[in-house]
Design an enzyme around this catalytic site. Structure first.
Site, short mmCIF file in Angstrom:
data_model
loop_
_atom_site.label_atom_id
_atom_site.label_comp_id
_atom_site.label_asym_id
_atom_site.label_seq_id
_atom_site.Cartn_x
_atom_site.Cartn_y
_atom_site.Cartn_z
CB CYS A 1 2.50 -9.42 -2.59
SG CYS A 1 0.75 -9.14 -2.21
CG ASN B 1 -3.80 -12.18 -1.87
OD1 ASN B 1 -4.71 -12.98 -1.70
ND2 ASN B 1 -3.51 -11.75 -3.06
CB CYS C 1 -0.99 -3.72 -1.84
SG CYS C 1 -1.63 -3.01 -0.31
NE ARG C 2 3.95 -5.58 -2.43
CZ ARG C 2 4.94 -6.12 -1.74
NH1 ARG C 2 6.18 -5.97 -2.19
NH2 ARG C 2 4.72 -6.76 -0.64
CB SER C 3 -0.22 -10.59 -5.26
OG SER C 3 -1.00 -10.66 -4.09
CG ASP D 1 4.81 -3.41 1.25
OD1 ASP D 1 3.70 -2.96 0.90
OD2 ASP D 1 5.00 -4.06 2.29
P1 4NP Z 1 1.00 -6.36 -0.14
O1 4NP Z 1 1.08 -5.15 0.89
O2 4NP Z 1 2.01 -7.39 0.31
O3 4NP Z 1 1.40 -5.73 -1.44
O4 4NP Z 1 -0.42 -6.85 -0.10
C1 4NP Z 1 1.06 -5.31 2.28
C2 4NP Z 1 -0.16 -5.40 2.92
C3 4NP Z 1 -0.19 -5.51 4.30
C4 4NP Z 1 0.99 -5.53 5.02
C5 4NP Z 1 2.21 -5.44 4.36
C6 4NP Z 1 2.24 -5.34 2.99
N1 4NP Z 1 0.96 -5.61 6.44
O5 4NP Z 1 2.03 -5.57 7.04
O6 4NP Z 1 -0.13 -5.73 7.01
#
Ligand code: 4NP
Length: 160
Positions: A11, A14, A16-18, A126
């Site tokens: 994702c 790294n 949240c989703r992955s 997201d």
């Molecule tokens: P992820 O979520 O891609 O599912 O881990 C996010 C975590 C951090 C950010 C964006 C999405 N960020 O912009 O910091």
């Protein structure tokens, strides 16, 4: 494909989703008695070395799963040869993966929900800037994708 399929979920952050997909897939494979190697990585550098977001850890824990000592890392060009499947959580992730995949590398690059009948092309939203319920939605999607992928790998293993 190697004897033990290797799967990398990717994702943006790294955190949240992955990591949710990694945890859901590990659990689904274990329930199915399928040996797998699974990791997760991100395309963005903001949270490198950090543990999963506490909201992601909380939703996994509500479903009886601990994320252990996972720390965020970047996806690398070598990952496309180390893993059989490199799986993006959303369409932007997939586009990013296609940009960095070395020509001729062995991984099959796909979108998680491509593996779920009727959900081809859909992104896992997201949840980072959303309220807690978005993490429940991401968990549900991660589980659907994970179960579908396990089914596919089980069918493949049965043919060997
Ligand atoms: P992820 O979520 O891609 O599912 O881990 C996010 C975590 C951090 C950010 C964006 C999405 N960020 O912009 O910091």
């Amino acid at each position: 494909m190697s004897e033990t399929p290797a799967v990398l979920f990717v994702c943006l952050g790294n955190i949240c989703r992955s990591p949710l997909a990694e945890a859901a897939f590990r659990a689904a494979a274990e329930r199915a008695g399928l040996a797998v190697h699974v990791e997760s990585a991100g395309l963005g550098h903001w949270h490198l070395g950090y543990p999963p977001d506490p909201r992601a850890e909380a939703v996994a824990r509500r479903h009886g799963i601990e994320m252990g000592d996972k720390r965020a890392r970047l996806v690398t060009p070598e990952d496309f040869d180390r893993f059989d499947f490199v799986i993006g959580l959303d369409r932007d992730n997939l586009a990013g993966l296609r940009r960095i995949a070395p020509a001729g590398s062995r991984a099959e690059v796909s979108l998680l929900l491509d593996h779920v009948p009727g959900r081809k092309g859909q992104s896992v939203t997201d949840p980072y800037y959303e309220e807690d319920s978005a993490f429940d939605d991401a968990w549900q999607d991660a589980c659907e994708g994970a179960e579908a992928l396990v089914e596919r790998l089980k069918a493949k293993a049965a043919k060997r």
